[in-house]
Design an enzyme around this catalytic site. Sequence first.
Site, PDB file in Angstrom:
ATOM      1  CB  ALA A   1      24.673   3.445  17.539  1.00 47.25           C
ATOM      2  CB  CYS A   2      21.830   7.980  14.064  1.00 46.54           C
ATOM      3  SG  CYS A   2      22.697   9.281  15.155  1.00 46.54           S
ATOM      4  CG  ASP A   3      26.379   8.845   9.796  1.00 40.05           C
ATOM      5  OD1 ASP A   3      27.393   8.505  10.258  1.00 40.05           O
ATOM      6  OD2 ASP A   3      26.265   9.654   8.215  1.00 40.05           O
TER       7      ASP A   3
END
Length: 481
Positions: free
Chosen positions: A396-398
């Site tokens: 996950a990232c932004d």
Amino acid sequence: MDNTKNIKSSSKGGIKVKVQKFGGFLAAMVMPNIGAFIAWGLLTALFIPTGWLPNAELNKLVSPMITFLLPLLIGYTGGKLIYGTRGAVVGAIAAMGVIIGSPVTMFLGAMIVGPLGGYLIKKFDKLVEGKVPTGFEMLVNNFSSGILSAILAVLGFLVIGPIVSSFSMGLGSAAKWVTDIGMLPLIALFVEPGKILFLNNAINHGIFDPLGIAQVKAAGSSIFFLLESDPGPGLGILLAYSFFGKGNAKSSAPGAVIIHFFGGIHEIYFPYVLMNPLLLIAVILGGMAADLTFVLTGAGLVASASPGSIIAEVAMSPRGHLLPVLAGVLVGTIVSFLVGSFIVKKSSASAEEDSFDNAQNLVSDMKVESKSQNKIESNVEKIEASEEMPELIIFACDAGMGSSAMGESILKKKLKNAGISIEVQHSPVDEIPKNAKVVFIQESLAPRALKVVPNAKIITIKNFLDNKVYDGYIDTLKKLI
């Protein structure tokens, strides 16, 4: 587990963090719809009268898509970010009001009324929660969203649309004036440092995209699509480290070159600049040189090149503008490389190694405001108590489209080579699947991940290219087989 690290808190506040979060929200509205932007850009590049394959019939697709489809998608996504599908529908209808009520393309208007619609319907639902008589829930739900949507559409048509339209035209006139007097290259003084501070999405999608769209409709291409997306200045920095760097920075730079230049993930070079702030001079001069080249050669793109890959730059180049685009990228790379090489050569090996690790931490921390440490540590301890083979691993990232996709690809290959069959996906941090058992994520985003999947194992990572983390995790999985 060895590779699971306690999430450190770093109290942040003030304008910088708020602007960074604003940029992240803009990205969350635009990034899921980039495919639609690319589709429109390709149709424009191919079929407009000055395109590669001019076609009067197919050119009819271009105007309705940019006028209606793209702003509607932004409004829908903005409402959905605030309040799911219910907010998305209200946001889309509200966006329709500003679209029809304005003579200019309503990207900015959709970015305003889409989230506004989601926010207002969310507030209404909380206001009437528990007060609706049994059997009237569907009636209240449908009519409340319909009435609010209609009000916002009228408000957008009569008030918000004209105001945003006047602002957009004023901004466009100012941008044209700056271009006409030859001062546009100086914008690199703000753009290049802004990118390092993670304001790239706010700059690109909030300012340059609306200006570029207006210019494309009038002239067929726009230089504004090149100002932030140009990979040249960042490429020059990475090449300088590839040739003259020391330690981990030197060894990791060649891989970062590929990811930055061809993958379009610009954030990969931010730590290399932050570890030696003097390199801001290199990226600024590289950006100014590139922008000057773009101005002198009349370069422009037909749509936003997002992500800022050289592949996207080429694909969005109209007929007759490819060489000017490539020339600007090349000039920016050369200037950034020459200035950056001089600065990198002056750095000591030991200081550079420490600075690189610190810069990676800083980049991670700058992405999101951290939360309470005690709460996160207790969650991590509780999760670590029960270890089992996961069915789903999430990176996950932004925005869920850049560094997380890169990490997913690396771990998939390592799992396959190890003979371990586990599904691996990438996702925005706020949309992590509820059935995720393990989440790889940057430290500063971990509190948000735990809110979405409180029972998942959180493995924090500073650098998605760090093979040691993946190798250590696979060693742990092997013990569970």
